[in-house]
Design a protein around this motif. Structure first.
Motif, PDB file in Angstrom:
ATOM      1  N   HIS A 282      -0.183 -34.590  30.947  1.00  0.00           N
ATOM      2  CA  HIS A 282      -1.035 -34.439  32.123  1.00  0.00           C
ATOM      3  C   HIS A 282      -2.463 -34.105  31.706  1.00  0.00           C
ATOM      4  CE1 HIS A 282       2.487 -33.491  35.077  1.00  0.00           C
ATOM      5  NE2 HIS A 282       2.411 -34.771  34.759  1.00  0.00           N
ATOM      6  N   ASP A 283      -2.615 -33.387  30.612  1.00  0.00           N
ATOM      7  CA  ASP A 283      -3.943 -33.006  30.132  1.00  0.00           C
ATOM      8  C   ASP A 283      -4.765 -34.222  29.714  1.00  0.00           C
ATOM      9  OD1 ASP A 283      -5.975 -31.188  29.389  1.00  0.00           O
ATOM     10  OD2 ASP A 283      -5.320 -31.294  27.307  1.00  0.00           O
TER      11      ASP A 283
ATOM     12  N   ASN B 182      -4.415 -37.153  31.221  1.00  0.00           N
ATOM     13  CA  ASN B 182      -4.327 -38.045  32.386  1.00  0.00           C
ATOM     14  C   ASN B 182      -3.267 -39.130  32.249  1.00  0.00           C
ATOM     15  OD1 ASN B 182      -6.125 -36.832  34.148  1.00  0.00           O
ATOM     16  ND2 ASN B 182      -7.873 -37.861  33.230  1.00  0.00           N
TER      17      ASN B 182
ATOM     18  N   SER C  56       1.079 -39.905  32.819  1.00  0.00           N
ATOM     19  CA  SER C  56       2.229 -39.446  33.583  1.00  0.00           C
ATOM     20  C   SER C  56       3.199 -38.676  32.690  1.00  0.00           C
ATOM     21  CB  SER C  56       2.947 -40.650  34.192  1.00  0.00           C
ATOM     22  OG  SER C  56       4.152 -40.242  34.794  1.00  0.00           O
TER      23      SER C  56
ATOM     24  N   THR D  90      -8.895 -34.448  28.392  1.00  0.00           N
ATOM     25  CA  THR D  90     -10.047 -34.752  29.238  1.00  0.00           C
ATOM     26  C   THR D  90     -10.919 -33.512  29.387  1.00  0.00           C
ATOM     27  OG1 THR D  90      -8.760 -34.228  31.198  1.00  0.00           O
ATOM     28  CG2 THR D  90      -8.845 -36.526  30.554  1.00  0.00           C
TER      29      THR D  90
ATOM     30  N   GLU E  70     -11.978 -31.258  34.881  1.00  0.00           N
ATOM     31  CA  GLU E  70     -10.811 -31.498  35.730  1.00  0.00           C
ATOM     32  C   GLU E  70     -10.089 -32.771  35.307  1.00  0.00           C
ATOM     33  OE1 GLU E  70      -9.811 -29.539  38.311  1.00  0.00           O
ATOM     34  OE2 GLU E  70     -11.417 -28.133  37.857  1.00  0.00           O
ATOM     35  N   ASN E  71      -8.772 -32.753  35.463  1.00  0.00           N
ATOM     36  CA  ASN E  71      -8.002 -33.978  35.264  1.00  0.00           C
ATOM     37  C   ASN E  71      -7.248 -34.291  36.550  1.00  0.00           C
ATOM     38  OD1 ASN E  71      -5.854 -32.208  35.209  1.00  0.00           O
ATOM     39  ND2 ASN E  71      -5.631 -32.266  33.008  1.00  0.00           N
ATOM     40  N   MET E  72      -6.634 -35.430  36.596  1.00  0.00           N
ATOM     41  CA  MET E  72      -5.997 -35.899  37.834  1.00  0.00           C
ATOM     42  C   MET E  72      -4.903 -34.950  38.317  1.00  0.00           C
ATOM     43  SD  MET E  72      -7.502 -38.480  38.968  1.00  0.00           S
ATOM     44  CE  MET E  72      -6.336 -38.953  40.222  1.00  0.00           C
ATOM     45  N   GLU E  73      -4.150 -34.375  37.421  1.00  0.00           N
ATOM     46  CA  GLU E  73      -3.040 -33.513  37.809  1.00  0.00           C
ATOM     47  C   GLU E  73      -3.563 -32.248  38.492  1.00  0.00           C
ATOM     48  OE1 GLU E  73       0.660 -33.536  38.414  1.00  0.00           O
ATOM     49  OE2 GLU E  73      -0.211 -35.244  37.433  1.00  0.00           O
TER      50      GLU E  73
END
Length: 84
Positions: A37-38, A40, A42, A68, A71-74
């Motif tokens: 998740h870090d 980006n 799944s 990343t 912020e990341n998507m998760e």
């Protein structure tokens, strides 16, 4: 050549290794999913471990990628869920 004491100590060692593997299985998966998740990706990519030999290698190389910045998507998805 082999005494019963040697077989006993081998059994104890194998039992301890089995218990250690069992105790660290879920935390290892959790850390791998967090790392994916870090960067980006799944967390379902953890299933690559089910592919013999090459799956573990692909996952290992993937986890070496720099994370990343910011912020990341998760984390954004979690923030959006908490606001609702």
């Amino acid at each position: 050549m082999f005494s019963s004491e040697n077989y006993f100590s081998i059994g104890i060692g194998a039992s301890l290794m089995w218990l250690y593997s069992l105790a660290t299985f879920i935390p290892n998966i959790s850390l791998t999913v967090r790392r994916l998740h870090d960067i980006n990706l799944s967390g379902w990519l953890c299933l690559l471990l089910l592919i013999p030999h090459i799956g573990g290698l692909i996952l290992f190389i993937t986890t070496l990628i720099k994370g990343t910045e910011g912020e990341n998507m998760e984390s954004l998805l979690l923030l959006m869920q908490n606001q609702i």
